[in-house]
Design an enzyme around this catalytic site. Structure first.
Site, PDB file in Angstrom:
ATOM      1  CB  SER A   1      -4.711 -18.863   5.521  1.00  0.00           C
ATOM      2  OG  SER A   1      -4.866 -18.981   6.916  1.00  0.00           O
ATOM      3  CE  LYS A   2      -6.690 -25.672   3.240  1.00  0.00           C
ATOM      4  NZ  LYS A   2      -5.312 -25.664   3.128  1.00  0.00           N
ATOM      5  NE  ARG A   3      -3.065 -22.249   9.507  1.00  0.00           N
ATOM      6  CZ  ARG A   3      -2.276 -21.360   8.941  1.00  0.00           C
ATOM      7  NH1 ARG A   3      -2.111 -20.182   9.463  1.00  0.00           N
ATOM      8  NH2 ARG A   3      -1.634 -21.646   7.831  1.00  0.00           N
ATOM      9  CG  ASN A   4      -7.356 -15.885   8.667  1.00  0.00           C
ATOM     10  OD1 ASN A   4      -7.610 -16.400   7.575  1.00  0.00           O
ATOM     11  ND2 ASN A   4      -6.424 -14.971   8.818  1.00  0.00           N
ATOM     12  N   GLY A   5     -10.576 -18.056   7.831  1.00  0.00           N
ATOM     13  CA  GLY A   5     -11.750 -17.784   6.998  1.00  0.00           C
ATOM     14  C   GLY A   5     -11.750 -18.660   5.766  1.00  0.00           C
TER      15      GLY A   5
END
Ligand code: GLU
Length: 493
Positions: free
Chosen positions: A262-266
């Site tokens: 997701s946006k949070r990890n990539g």
């Protein structure tokens, strides 16, 4: 034998997730492997999530990735058209034809669906009460057994309603998944699913079954987050007496922290990889290996090789981890195989955007720069960083600490001056000159190795290492090299 038909059925949310591209790819590869059809169907019946231009954007991304569909919407110049005999392929358009209502009414007649007039307030109350008792909130079946007269009365009063599926009580539903094997749910764990919403549109669960059947879909390949929905779909197939397709639920694409990408990890959106200048062939190759592996050890596989090798039996049952370093390596391998012309074409917009080159920049300089760095580029958005020193003006060259140190001594400065004199004597730089000039200095000054190369290179490009120096000089040209050698004087101590 019936024709193999697979579909990619995204809800256009405005961007395509890497996991979505993988789903599309696996559907595509299996369809191509078996000479079948790859359908694109747009599931846009959730009007609250409508995003303008999402469809066009999606079609552009699929086109970029080369996942051409045999049926469904296609980009035709500026407009979107459709191909195939089972259209329309956009669910909101199918809804306008009254198609889903027709099938919902069939289920009502068969006693397998019912009108529900419960208000939102009532549903909230029921849900809250269940929660406070520690139960999983679900519909309490209040309208399951309304008499035809009661239904008529509510309808005539113009009350809002939904149509719900009437699930049999305490019944096991088992389906086979090609990757996970047999999966069983009990209907008591499930809700009386809404089939038609109060705005008249079908829910995903209803439209997906009706459309997969009408479009002749034989295999459903989708993310494993849909497993818990599948028993409801299976019951709908049974209610209609339709043949059930084969289910293939893919493991979730994970980030390096083993959580859903997701946006949070990539970077989770395919568009971000397009913007960063990844090659479609490389991204497709890499994504094919997310949760699937071919028989041999070979990892670089062309589209044709992927199609030939692809099957469900080598899909792993656990999530594939999106490893950006591996993607970068693979993209770099694909860049190495490009023609220099293609490299120039791909890097130019990034250099222009960074303000390093413009329409007046000599094509030959770009060609030489591409030749110099082709083997080091992993994706094109990093080109401005890699090549900045080749295109900035002398005054903007960034000298790193090592370079400054290499230029500190009078011997070093003497070498730079010697190079400046030789360059000055030329009208214009030629490959013969740039290839031989450092050797000449070596002979004259009797200095070689690092003591020679570090100061000379540092004076011209601001760092002590780099590829072919002769070509670097050619790219910069006579006057720019002279200006830089002048600037380098200031590092004398
Ligand atoms: N529209 C669903 C989605 O957005 C499709 C799920 C399926 O393939 O059945 O993922």
């Amino acid at each position: 034998m019936t024709q193999v038909k697979l579909r990619f059925a995204p809800s256009p949310t405005g961007y395509l997730h890497i996991g979505g591209l993988r789903t599309a790819l696996f559907n595509y590869l299996y369809a191509r492997h078996h000479g079948g059809h790859f359908i694109l169907r747009i599931e846009d019946t959730d009007r609250t999530r409508y995003v303008p231009d999402a469809l066009e954007n999606l079609l552009r991304v699929l086109q970029w990735a080369g996942l051409e569909n045999d049926e469904g919407p296609v980009l035709g110049g500026a407009s979107i058209t459709e191909k195939g005999e089972n259209g329309p392929y956009i669910q909101s358009h199918r809804h306008e034809q009254g198609l889903y209502r027709h099938y919902a009414e069939q289920l009502i007649h068969q006693g397998q669906a019912y009108y529900c007039f419960c208000t939102k307030e009532r549903l909230d109350e029921v849900r809250d009460a269940m929660k406070s008792r520690g139960e999983t909130p679900r519909y309490d079946g209040h309208c399951r057994n309304l008499s035809p007269e009661e239904v008529k009365r509510h309808l005539e009063a113009g009350e809002e309603y939904v149509i719900r599926m009437k699930l049999p009580r305490d019944t096991n539903v088992t389906f086979h998944d090609a990757i996970k094997g047999d999966i069983t749910f009990n209907t008591d764990e499930l809700d009386d699913q809404v089939l038609i919403k109060s705005d008249g549109y079908p829910t995903y669960h209803f439209a997906v079954v009706v459309d997969d059947h009408l479009m002749g879909v034989t295999h459903i390949v989708r993310g494993e987050e849909w497993i818990s929905s599948t028993p409801k779909h299976v019951l709908l197939y049974q209610n209609f007496g339709w043949e059930q397709p084969m289910y293939v639920h893919l493991p979730t694409v994970l980030g390096e922290d083993h959580k859903k990408l997701s946006k949070r990890n990539g970077d989770a959106a395919v568009e971000q990889y397009i913007e960063k200048g990844y090659l479609p062939e490389a991204l497709i190759n890499y994504i094919a290996l997310l949760g699937w592996s071919p028989k041999g050890n070979e990892e670089i596989l062309s589209r044709e090789e992927l199609i030939k090798a692809f099957d469900f039996d080598r899909i792993s049952s656990t999530g594939g981890i999106f490893d950006i370093k591996k993607l970068n390596w693979m993209n770099g391998e694909y860049i190495k195989k490009l023609s220099v012309e293609k490299v120039v074409e791909a890097m130019r917009p990034f250099l222009e955007q960074a303000g390093l080159v413009d329409a007046s920049t000599d094509e030959e300089r770009l060609r030489l720069a591409a030749e110099l760095y082709q083997n080091r580029i992993e994706y094109f958005a990093e080109v401005p960083d890699i090549m900045r020193h080749l295109f900035v003006d002398a005054k903007d060259v960034v000298y790193d600490d090592e370079a400054k140190e290499a230029l500190a001594t009078s011997e070093a400065q003497e070498l730079a001056t010697c190079l400046a004199e030789k360059v000055k004597a030329q009208d214009a730089l030629t490959p013969e000159f740039t290839n031989g000039v450092v050797k000449e200095i070596q002979k004259e000054k009797g200095i070689k190795g690092k003591a020679l190369w570090f100061p000379i290179r540092a004076a011209v490009v601001g760092s002590t290492s780099g590829p072919d120096f002769g070509k670097t000089l050619l790219i910069l040209g006579r006057d720019e090299v002279l200006r830089r050698l002048e600037v380098a004087k200031k590092f004398a101590k």
